[in-house]
Design an enzyme around this catalytic site. Structure first.
Site, PDB file in Angstrom:
ATOM      1  N   ASP A  17      34.021  52.997  60.237  1.00  0.00           N
ATOM      2  CA  ASP A  17      35.280  53.694  59.781  1.00  0.00           C
ATOM      3  C   ASP A  17      36.442  53.305  58.585  1.00  0.00           C
ATOM      4  O   ASP A  17      37.244  53.076  58.062  1.00  0.00           O
ATOM      5  CB  ASP A  17      36.361  54.040  60.678  1.00  0.00           C
ATOM      6  CG  ASP A  17      36.915  52.740  61.595  1.00  0.00           C
ATOM      7  OD1 ASP A  17      36.663  51.235  61.059  1.00  0.00           O
ATOM      8  OD2 ASP A  17      37.110  53.080  62.278  1.00  0.00           O
ATOM      9  N   ASP A  57      37.936  39.605  25.219  1.00  0.00           N
ATOM     10  CA  ASP A  57      38.813  40.669  26.206  1.00  0.00           C
ATOM     11  C   ASP A  57      38.866  39.778  27.850  1.00  0.00           C
ATOM     12  O   ASP A  57      38.156  39.210  28.141  1.00  0.00           O
ATOM     13  CB  ASP A  57      38.923  42.172  25.898  1.00  0.00           C
ATOM     14  CG  ASP A  57      39.257  42.830  26.735  1.00  0.00           C
ATOM     15  OD1 ASP A  57      40.845  42.025  26.732  1.00  0.00           O
ATOM     16  OD2 ASP A  57      39.565  43.806  25.629  1.00  0.00           O
ATOM     17  N   ARG A 105      44.989  53.681  24.408  1.00  0.00           N
ATOM     18  CA  ARG A 105      44.636  54.186  25.843  1.00  0.00           C
ATOM     19  C   ARG A 105      44.945  55.649  25.947  1.00  0.00           C
ATOM     20  O   ARG A 105      46.501  56.541  26.001  1.00  0.00           O
ATOM     21  CB  ARG A 105      45.457  53.234  26.350  1.00  0.00           C
ATOM     22  CG  ARG A 105      44.450  54.040  28.476  1.00  0.00           C
ATOM     23  CD  ARG A 105      44.598  53.136  29.011  1.00  0.00           C
ATOM     24  NE  ARG A 105      43.713  52.000  28.673  1.00  0.00           N
ATOM     25  CZ  ARG A 105      42.656  51.636  28.947  1.00  0.00           C
ATOM     26  NH1 ARG A 105      41.697  53.256  29.477  1.00  0.00           N
ATOM     27  NH2 ARG A 105      41.828  50.300  28.634  1.00  0.00           N
ATOM     28  N   HIS A 150      46.680  38.657  34.720  1.00  0.00           N
ATOM     29  CA  HIS A 150      46.832  39.745  32.826  1.00  0.00           C
ATOM     30  C   HIS A 150      48.398  40.318  33.182  1.00  0.00           C
ATOM     31  O   HIS A 150      48.881  40.898  33.522  1.00  0.00           O
ATOM     32  CB  HIS A 150      46.038  41.159  33.071  1.00  0.00           C
ATOM     33  CG  HIS A 150      46.403  41.822  31.818  1.00  0.00           C
ATOM     34  ND1 HIS A 150      45.637  42.249  31.121  1.00  0.00           N
ATOM     35  CD2 HIS A 150      47.250  42.705  31.409  1.00  0.00           C
ATOM     36  CE1 HIS A 150      45.761  43.005  29.912  1.00  0.00           C
ATOM     37  NE2 HIS A 150      47.233  43.846  30.510  1.00  0.00           N
ATOM     38  N   GLU A 173      37.208  50.224  58.394  1.00  0.00           N
ATOM     39  CA  GLU A 173      38.134  48.554  58.898  1.00  0.00           C
ATOM     40  C   GLU A 173      37.413  47.293  58.999  1.00  0.00           C
ATOM     41  O   GLU A 173      36.099  47.240  58.949  1.00  0.00           O
ATOM     42  CB  GLU A 173      38.683  48.862  60.957  1.00  0.00           C
ATOM     43  CG  GLU A 173      39.410  49.791  60.780  1.00  0.00           C
ATOM     44  CD  GLU A 173      40.113  49.952  61.945  1.00  0.00           C
ATOM     45  OE1 GLU A 173      40.055  49.761  62.786  1.00  0.00           O
ATOM     46  OE2 GLU A 173      40.890  50.935  62.156  1.00  0.00           O
ATOM     47  N   LYS A 177      44.107  49.489  20.110  1.00  0.00           N
ATOM     48  CA  LYS A 177      44.457  50.162  20.985  1.00  0.00           C
ATOM     49  C   LYS A 177      45.235  51.097  21.427  1.00  0.00           C
ATOM     50  O   LYS A 177      46.483  50.758  22.058  1.00  0.00           O
ATOM     51  CB  LYS A 177      43.625  49.495  22.045  1.00  0.00           C
ATOM     52  CG  LYS A 177      43.800  50.434  22.564  1.00  0.00           C
ATOM     53  CD  LYS A 177      42.114  49.779  24.283  1.00  0.00           C
ATOM     54  CE  LYS A 177      43.385  49.359  25.174  1.00  0.00           C
ATOM     55  NZ  LYS A 177      42.788  48.573  26.658  1.00  0.00           N
ATOM     56  N   ARG A 194      47.850  44.148  36.150  1.00  0.00           N
ATOM     57  CA  ARG A 194      48.625  45.453  34.634  1.00  0.00           C
ATOM     58  C   ARG A 194      49.765  46.004  34.836  1.00  0.00           C
ATOM     59  O   ARG A 194      50.231  46.276  33.835  1.00  0.00           O
ATOM     60  CB  ARG A 194      47.196  46.150  34.370  1.00  0.00           C
ATOM     61  CG  ARG A 194      46.011  45.162  33.111  1.00  0.00           C
ATOM     62  CD  ARG A 194      44.738  45.585  33.565  1.00  0.00           C
ATOM     63  NE  ARG A 194      43.963  45.842  34.626  1.00  0.00           N
ATOM     64  CZ  ARG A 194      42.775  46.261  34.877  1.00  0.00           C
ATOM     65  NH1 ARG A 194      42.457  47.153  33.956  1.00  0.00           N
ATOM     66  NH2 ARG A 194      41.917  46.133  36.275  1.00  0.00           N
ATOM     67  N   GLN A 195      49.945  46.599  36.204  1.00  0.00           N
ATOM     68  CA  GLN A 195      51.031  47.432  36.368  1.00  0.00           C
ATOM     69  C   GLN A 195      51.806  46.432  36.395  1.00  0.00           C
ATOM     70  O   GLN A 195      52.588  46.194  37.825  1.00  0.00           O
ATOM     71  CB  GLN A 195      50.423  47.897  37.344  1.00  0.00           C
ATOM     72  CG  GLN A 195      52.225  49.851  37.945  1.00  0.00           C
ATOM     73  CD  GLN A 195      51.862  50.523  37.510  1.00  0.00           C
ATOM     74  OE1 GLN A 195      50.093  50.854  36.181  1.00  0.00           O
ATOM     75  NE2 GLN A 195      53.311  51.524  37.135  1.00  0.00           N
ATOM     76  N   ASP A 250      42.798  44.707  21.909  1.00  0.00           N
ATOM     77  CA  ASP A 250      43.723  45.740  21.842  1.00  0.00           C
ATOM     78  C   ASP A 250      45.155  44.636  21.342  1.00  0.00           C
ATOM     79  O   ASP A 250      44.409  43.213  21.745  1.00  0.00           O
ATOM     80  CB  ASP A 250      44.190  46.100  22.743  1.00  0.00           C
ATOM     81  CG  ASP A 250      43.907  45.096  23.782  1.00  0.00           C
ATOM     82  OD1 ASP A 250      44.318  44.228  24.258  1.00  0.00           O
ATOM     83  OD2 ASP A 250      43.864  46.185  24.854  1.00  0.00           O
TER      84      ASP A 250
HETATM   85  C1  R5P Z   1      43.962  46.141  28.344  1.00  0.00           C
HETATM   86  O1  R5P Z   1      44.345  45.404  28.061  1.00  0.00           O
HETATM   87  C2  R5P Z   1      42.739  44.898  29.677  1.00  0.00           C
HETATM   88  O2  R5P Z   1      42.607  43.610  28.413  1.00  0.00           O
HETATM   89  C3  R5P Z   1      41.423  45.615  28.965  1.00  0.00           C
HETATM   90  O3  R5P Z   1      41.126  46.078  27.735  1.00  0.00           O
HETATM   91  C4  R5P Z   1      41.136  47.008  30.009  1.00  0.00           C
HETATM   92  O4  R5P Z   1      41.636  46.660  30.986  1.00  0.00           O
HETATM   93  C5  R5P Z   1      39.562  47.339  30.105  1.00  0.00           C
HETATM   94  O5  R5P Z   1      39.651  48.426  30.642  1.00  0.00           O
HETATM   95  P1  R5P Z   1      38.362  49.554  30.184  1.00  0.00           P
HETATM   96  O6  R5P Z   1      37.174  48.470  30.289  1.00  0.00           O
HETATM   97  O7  R5P Z   1      38.627  50.355  31.591  1.00  0.00           O
HETATM   98  O8  R5P Z   1      38.301  49.799  29.293  1.00  0.00           O
END
Ligand code: R5P
Length: 299
Positions: free
Chosen positions: A43, A224, A200, A133, A45, A198, A100-101, A175
């Site tokens: 399930d 990156d 998005r 990040h 878990e 960049k 990231r969030q 970016d």
């Molecule tokens: C975001 O700014 C990170 O540095 C990466 O550029 C990002 O997470 C890459 O995501 P993806 O491969 O989905 O474009």
């Protein structure tokens, strides 16, 4: 539960998939190595099992490749380690998820960086990670308020790896957020570097605008911190090849490469894709154990 700690020397406890990098770290520090056993029930878990006897200082090693599962398994493991009597818990998570969030971009959104950071800080005395990040958050301890929160950078290891190439590539960050890493990777070898812009539009939809730089005839390495769907790197690769670059490779710290990301990169003309071992992946070429040991030495 009865306390069953026995030894004074720290031991590294490797989660499934992390035995190799955890073993390299333990060997470098002269610490013991054990494994955390995880079994998935039908399930979904997880059953987590630790060695029955733990040292006073237990060091968990995993990255968050499947973040939601890993977070629950880590929570089960850490709580059990305390029940077994471990007095000090360290988390070595070369790739830290949910960083990231860092803001509620829309009303009502969870600020995951803060929530997950606090969750980890409640369980662990120390958290050691690699190039988290952090964009708008200045320091790791602001996101992860543990007694000790250490962010090491993979830049010296990536720079050393690039130094073994027989050309002098231009490094391109795709970016603005990558600027810190590109600069740090380029500077030790005196490599030229530039940063693209960049926008998005969606998870798999980005537009890359190149900086004012002459890429014609040059070997370019895209640098990156994270590669997830690969669309960022693919967009940057198409752009530099369109600007006349002779060759484009990619070097990333955290190789998530979900789904068909590698095919996407190949289709965009990326030659060699290499990564650190922060997440186990076929592209791993740079080991981080020396950097991580530096953060743990004397701990
Ligand atoms: C975001 O700014 C990170 O540095 C990466 O550029 C990002 O997470 C890459 O995501 P993806 O491969 O989905 O474009």
């Amino acid at each position: 539960m009865e306390a069953m700690t026995t030894s004074a020397a720290p031991r590294v406890l490797a989660f499934p998939g992390y035995r190799a990098p955890a073993g390299r770290l333990a060997a470098r520090l002269g610490w013991g190595l054990d494994e955390v056993a995880v079994r998935q029930f039908p399930d979904g878990e997880s059953l987590v099992r630790l060695p029955a006897s733990l040292p006073e200082h237990a060091v968990f090693y995993l990255s968050f490749d499947r973040p939601n599962e890993r977070l629950v398994e880590l929570e089960l493991a850490a709580a059990t380690a305390r029940d077994l009597g471990a007095g000090r818990l360290t988390l070595v998570a070369p790739y830290l998820c949910y960083m990231r969030q860092d803001s509620a971009f829309h009303p009502g959104e969870a600020v995951s960086q803060r929530v997950v950071g606090r969750l980890l800080a409640r369980r662990f005395d120390e958290v050691v990670t690699v190039d988290p990040h952090l964009h708008r958050t200045a320091r790791l301890e602001d996101a992860v308020p543990a007694r000790r929160a250490v962010a090491v950078t993979a830049a010296p290891a990536l720079a050393e790896w690039l130094a073994a190439r027989d050309d002098a590539p231009v490094l391109l960050g795709p970016d603005a957020e990558s600027a810190q890493w590109v600069r740090a990777v380029a500077e030790p070898g005196g490599l030229e570097h530039a940063v693209a812009h960049k926008v998005r539009h969606g998870d798999r939809d980005v537009t890359i605008r190149l900086p004012d730089f002459d890429f014609a005839g040059r070997d370019v390495v895209l640098v990156d911190d994270v590669a997830s769907t690969g669309h960022t790197l693919a967009g940057a690769a198409r752009a530099v090849l369109g600007a006349g670059a002779a060759r484009v490779d990619a070097l990333v710290t955290h190789a998530l490469f979900v789904g068909d990301a590698l095919d996407l990169l190949a289709g965009a003309g990326v030659g060699e894709v290499r990564s650190t071992d922060s997440l186990p992946h076929p592209t791993n070429a740079v080991h981080l154990d020396a950097l991580l040991a530096g953060a743990l030495e004397g701990a």
